[in-house]
Scaffold this active site. Sequence first.
Site, PDB file in Angstrom:
ATOM      1  CB  CYS A 112     -29.954 171.722 -53.452  1.00 21.89           C
ATOM      2  SG  CYS A 112     -29.607 173.486 -53.622  1.00 21.89           S
ATOM      3  CG  HIS A 249     -27.418 170.433 -50.740  1.00 25.02           C
ATOM      4  ND1 HIS A 249     -26.566 170.805 -51.764  1.00 25.02           N
ATOM      5  CD2 HIS A 249     -28.069 171.568 -50.362  1.00 25.02           C
ATOM      6  CE1 HIS A 249     -26.695 172.096 -51.991  1.00 25.02           C
ATOM      7  NE2 HIS A 249     -27.601 172.581 -51.159  1.00 25.02           N
ATOM      8  CG  ASN A 279     -25.521 175.459 -51.881  1.00 21.60           C
ATOM      9  OD1 ASN A 279     -25.603 174.678 -52.814  1.00 21.60           O
ATOM     10  ND2 ASN A 279     -26.568 175.806 -51.147  1.00 21.60           N
TER      11      ASN A 279
END
Length: 324
Positions: A112, A249, A279
């Site tokens: 990420c 993020h 996500n």
Amino acid sequence: MVFSKISQVAHYTPKQVISNDDLSQIMDTSHEWISSRTGIEKRHISTVEMTSDLAIRVAEQLLAGSGYDATALDFIIVATISPDASMPSTAAKVQAAIGATNAFAFDMTAACSGFVFALAMADKLIASGAYQRGLVIGAETLSKIIDWQDRSTAVLFGDGAGGVLLEASEQQHFLAEALHTDGARGQSLTSGQSSLRSPFSQGQEVNSFLQMDGRAIFDFAIRDVSRSITAIIEQSGLAKEELDYLLLHQANRRILDKMAKKIGMPREKFLENMMHYGNTSAASIPILLSESVQNGQLKLDGSQHILLSGFGGGLTWGSLIVKI
């Protein structure tokens, strides 16, 4: 000196949208359970397109917006933990598809944090004076590495891609950076594990699906990432008030809420879109960046200061302060 700047942004997501209610039909969960704990309401899932297909769409948009021919590109970096294959790289597939015959291409694997790491590397490539422009793309099809029977992870992730065109500039736009890795805590978030398989080894079965210690990752984000963001703001010489927006993020709304308090900045400066996409790992920041330009929050005219921050598997975390 040669500097770099973000001159174009773009994003692309698969057409198939899966709502929380859709997930409740295949596992023991509900819209209320998911949204109250994560802020996520739906996610895009690829049913046909591979990671390279999503990245190619983004690359095509970036070129169309810039007016450049693909042969004008010097490099292509794709950040991903869900490539089509170990080789050729996803970036190589993008290079071939768009005809960027003069560009070298490679993938970046930093989960990420991947887009932030890749963007930092691309900035250095241009600053070296050897390269003029390139594409930095975050692209994921996480749906293929998720255990759809595991409620703790299946509800969190989605597919998508976003990216930027980075090119040389006479003015400095990348003002500060901080990149970190702590491999000692790497087992908190894993995927794609493989075993030794040869006539000379005794391989053992491993779980190749994404696995996460949610509490450990939550605590890591609140403690380590918040500390790093505070430090990079001080390093930049900017006052907190001079930062227009923070694009972190998109893992979990609760994480953003707590990080805003920890850092001591207004929550409304933390942009978010996880409610629509979930996500998307390395794709989350560039998708958010592109959408924010699209809706007018970000101008892309050099008048705003933003902070980009990724954090996740590795463990990795990194932040950039950019004039955009």
